[in-house]
Structure formats: C-alpha cells, structure tokens
Write an enzyme that holds these catalytic residues in place. Structure first.
Site, short mmCIF file in Angstrom:
data_model
loop_
_atom_site.label_atom_id
_atom_site.label_comp_id
_atom_site.label_asym_id
_atom_site.label_seq_id
_atom_site.Cartn_x
_atom_site.Cartn_y
_atom_site.Cartn_z
CD GLU A 1 -2.27 -1.42 2.74
OE1 GLU A 1 -1.65 -0.90 3.70
OE2 GLU A 1 -3.20 -2.22 2.90
CE1 TYR B 1 7.60 0.27 -3.43
CE2 TYR B 1 5.71 1.73 -3.34
CZ TYR B 1 6.80 1.16 -2.73
OH TYR B 1 7.11 1.47 -1.43
#
Length: 131
Positions: free
Chosen positions: A87, A99
């Site tokens: 998250e 990411y």
C-alpha cells in the site's frame, strides 16, 4: 531505523523504535538494510506484504530503494513466495514510480485509508506483483 523512518514519513505516521524492533524480531518478517535505508516485508504463506521501505532524504536518488526492493523480491522468490502486495499513499509519485519500474501494478484503491497530521486523510493505492 526509527530515525530514518521518522525522516521519511508523516503520512502514514512514522513507526516507533518499539514497533520496528517487534517487526524485526518476527519470524514472519524479512528485513533488508543498507547505509541510510531499510525495508521490511512480512510473509504469510505464498504471499508477502511490503510493510515499509525507507531511505533517508539525504541518501535518496542513489538507487538505494531499488537495491533494497529488488533484493527482497529475489529472496522472496527464491523461498517460494508467489506474490507480493503493498500500500502506498496515492500522491507518493517517487514510490509509485519505483514500484511500477520493478513490476508492480495497481490493484485497488482505499479511500481515506491513512490518518495523517492534523487529521488529514489520504487514500492508498494497493499494488501487486507476481513473483
């Protein structure tokens, strides 16, 4: 570690020394460290969750977060882990770029997930990667 985490985060809030010590002691957690940075993953069967990755602001833009993350991903894969989740605060563009560059994709969105300073709420982007 707590000093680095505090230098990196206001939302979500930084973790205390006690919280970090407990996580590092857990047999379910994998911890990677570098000078001025660290990352912690918690494993649950064939899945893992990136709990945090932090590089001190003075040591950023040197590839340290990528080294930490790719090291964790390789180790998880080598031990049979099949997928990883994380998250991230929706407006953390540098983290989201990291990411995505390492193969994560957006999975879902959690509105007003994080409590920040002065009662400010931020939403979370949930990301996923198959290992």
């Amino acid at each position: 570690m707590a000093e680095i985490h505090a230098a990196c985060f206001t939302q979500p809030r930084p973790w205390s020394t006690a919280e970090l010590t407990d996580l590092c002691a857990s047999p379910l957690c994998l911890v990677k460290t570098l000078d001025q940075g660290f990352a912690i993953v918690r494993r649950a069967g064939p899945e893992a969750e990136l709990l945090t990755i932090a590089v001190h602001p003075d040591a950023r833009r040197q590839g340290k977060a990528r080294v930490l993350l790719t090291g964790l991903l390789a180790e998880l894969h080598s031990t049979g882990c099949e997928e990883i989740f994380l998250e991230v605060v929706e407006d953390n563009a540098p983290a989201i770029a990291l990411y995505k560059a390492t193969g994560f994709a957006a999975l879902s969105f959690r509105k007003d997930y994080y409590n920040g300073p002065n009662g400010k709420k931020s939403s979370a982007l949930v990301m996923h990667k198959t290992l």
